[in-house]
Every structure is written in structure tokens, then in C-alpha cells.
Motif scaffolding. Structure first.
Motif, PDB file in Angstrom:
ATOM      1  N   ARG A  67     -57.535  18.983   1.989  1.00 24.41           N
ATOM      2  CA  ARG A  67     -57.513  20.435   2.181  1.00 24.41           C
ATOM      3  C   ARG A  67     -56.329  20.873   3.031  1.00 24.41           C
ATOM      4  NH1 ARG A  67     -63.809  22.296   3.301  1.00 24.41           N
ATOM      5  NH2 ARG A  67     -64.499  22.248   1.119  1.00 24.41           N
ATOM      6  N   ALA A 226     -60.482  25.599   7.755  1.00 25.00           N
ATOM      7  CA  ALA A 226     -60.121  24.943   6.503  1.00 25.00           C
ATOM      8  C   ALA A 226     -61.264  25.051   5.500  1.00 25.00           C
ATOM      9  CB  ALA A 226     -59.763  23.481   6.749  1.00 25.00           C
ATOM     10  N   CYS A 230     -60.662  26.987   1.958  1.00 18.02           N
ATOM     11  CA  CYS A 230     -60.447  26.054   0.840  1.00 18.02           C
ATOM     12  C   CYS A 230     -61.763  25.732   0.150  1.00 18.02           C
ATOM     13  CB  CYS A 230     -59.814  24.754   1.338  1.00 18.02           C
ATOM     14  SG  CYS A 230     -58.275  24.968   2.266  1.00 18.02           S
ATOM     15  N   THR A 232     -63.270  23.127  -2.983  1.00 15.09           N
ATOM     16  CA  THR A 232     -62.997  22.032  -3.913  1.00 15.09           C
ATOM     17  C   THR A 232     -64.018  22.066  -5.033  1.00 15.09           C
ATOM     18  OG1 THR A 232     -62.110  20.685  -2.094  1.00 15.09           O
ATOM     19  CG2 THR A 232     -62.690  19.546  -4.132  1.00 15.09           C
TER      20      THR A 232
END
Length: 263
Positions: A67, A226, A230, A232
Motif C-alpha cells: 500500500r 494508509a 487504499c 485492495t
């Protein structure tokens, strides 16, 4: 060859691909030679294997997680671009946009000592507002700035926010037909700076900029941010994610990664 394990979406790049641009889908793919090595990032298609010496590839310091490696790649763009801007004091800079390019710019301004950063965005409760020193303003109420950086590709909108005698930095890629008039620039007394990351620079500057910002993020960024910025997504869900790029249901996180390790 290095196996691609993650890849990063750049919404503007992906939209141009979907509109028929002559290139394969993908912005940046991450892989590494072994578990102890730093992540390699290369501008190859999503999840593709690549040569570590691929042009434009950069290496993250060992220990930097995916990340942060992805986030640093957007900050690197701003680092290289701001090196060309003839402004020493970046405090009070105005950034137009709230996507990954804008977030990277805000972080780089912070690294360079900006205590106050204004972000112009139409998104309510945009995650970029959690960045240290940032205040979000709506486009219809935002005042002008002496250092304005466009991170959306809409140079004309950023120009309207640039004070007379100010500096306008073009960090986002302008769309076709999104032109600034020479007379407009002339009368405003503006300095307009192209901030493309691949503009000519000193030998080694590209990797050096990435190393600098990645190391700074690893040391100074609150890990919780983070996670806020971010997301995923398994690579097998890439089609659904692409379908949301221009939809109201698009993920709010500015940095999106695809995980190809089990796909």
C-alpha cells in the motif's frame, strides 16, 4: 522475470483505455524477487510479469508494504513535478482534485513543509481531507491561490482559481481540447509549469525521488491513514471494479490495488 503480485489503478489512465486508447489496461504492477527484497514497480499491464530492468521501473526500500509502495508512486509524481516549480514557500498551496494524484501531491507538499494545504473537491467527506494540514473546499466557494496545482486534468478549472501573478502547476494529464489561452495566461501574469513525471531530469532523479518519498511515508505516515486511503481488491474482481470507475458506487479510497496472488 518478476511475477506481478499487485497492480495499481490510475482512474484517468484506465478511463482513457476504456475510451479506446491504444494501450493495454494497467498503470503500475508490483512484484519482487524474494520476500526480503523491496517491491519493484513497473508500468506494465495489470498483473503482468516483467523484467526488473523494464524502463520506468522503480524499487521501494525493503520493508515498505504494497500500500505504501503504491502511495509513494503517486507522491513521486508530485516530487518530480514540484522540483520544477519556481516557488520556495509551498505553505497555503491549493490542490485541485481528491484522487490518487491529488493525494500524492498533498503528501509531497506536506513533506516539503506545508502546514496548510487547501484541496478543492466536489466530493463530500473525501478521504484526502484526513491528510495532515488539509482543508477541503467546494469549487463554488473556493478562493484563489498563488500556487495552484491541478491534479485532475482540467487546466481551465484550475486556472480560474489562480490568483494574478500566481503559479499554475499541471500535474494531472490535461484532456484533449482542455487548452489554456495564451491571452488568458498573459493577462493573468501566470507562470504555468508542466509537471509530467517523465519530463527531462538529472540522471538517477527518477529513482531518487521515489526512494525519498517512500522512506518518508514509511517513517512519518500514520498507518491508519494508509488503510483509509487504499483498498485492495482480488484481481478476479477487476471487471466489476472497472465498471464502477465512472459510477456513483466507486470505492471512496483514492488508491486502488488489485491482488493477483491467487488469481
Amino acid at each position: 522475470m518478476v511475477r506481478g503480485q499487485f497492480s495499481v489503478l490510475s482512474p484517468g489512465t484506465e478511463r482513457r483505455h476504456l475510451a479506446g486508447a491504444d494501450r493495454e489496461a494497467g498503470y503500475m504492477t508490483l512484484g519482487r524477487t524474494d520476500e526480503a527484497a523491496g517491491w519493484l514497480l513497473a508500468p506494465v499491464p495489470h498483473g503482468a510479469a516483467f523484467d526488473p530492468a523494464y524502463p520506468g521501473a522503480v524499487t521501494a526500500p525493503a520493508g515498505v508494504p504494497p500500500r505504501l509502495a503504491a502511495l509513494a508512486r503517486f507522491q513521486q509524481m508530485a516530487c518530480l513535478g514540484l522540483d520544477r516549480v519556481p516557488v520556495v514557500d509551498v505553505d497555503g498551496a491549493l490542490v485541485v482534485g481528491s484522487g490518487p494524484v491529488a493525494l500524492g501531491c498533498v503528501l509531497e507538499l506536506r513533506r516539503r513543509g506545508a502546514a496548510k494545504i487547501r484541496v478543492v473537491t466536489s466530493r463530500s467527506r473525501a478521504p484526502i481531507g484526513q491528510a495532515p494540514g488539509v482543508t477541503c473546499e467546494r469549487p463554488d466557494t473556493a478562493g484563489r491561490g498563488h500556487l495552484v496545482i491541478d491534479a485532475t486534468g482540467d487546466a481551465r478549472r484550475a486556472a480560474a482559481l489562480t490568483a494574478p501573478g500566481g503559479v499554475l502547476g499541471l500535474l494531472g494529464t490535461p484532456g484533449a481540447g482542455n487548452a489554456l489561452g495564451a491571452l488568458e495566461v498573459h493577462r493573468g501574469g501566470w507562470t504555468v509549469v508542466g509537471m509530467h513525471e517523465l519530463a527531462p531530469g538529472a540522471p538517477g532523479a527518477y529513482q531518487a525521488a521515489y526512494t525519498t518519498v517512500a522512506a518518508w511515508l514509511a517513517e512519518y505516515l500514520d498507518p491508519a491513514l494508509a488503510g483509509l486511503w487504499c483498498r485492495t481488491v482480488p484481481g478476479e474482481h477487476a471487471p466489476e471494479l472497472f465498471a464502477l470507475l465512472d459510477a456513483p458506487g466507486r470505492p471512496v479510497e483514492p488508491v486502488l490495488l488489485l491482488d493477483w496472488r491467487t488469481s
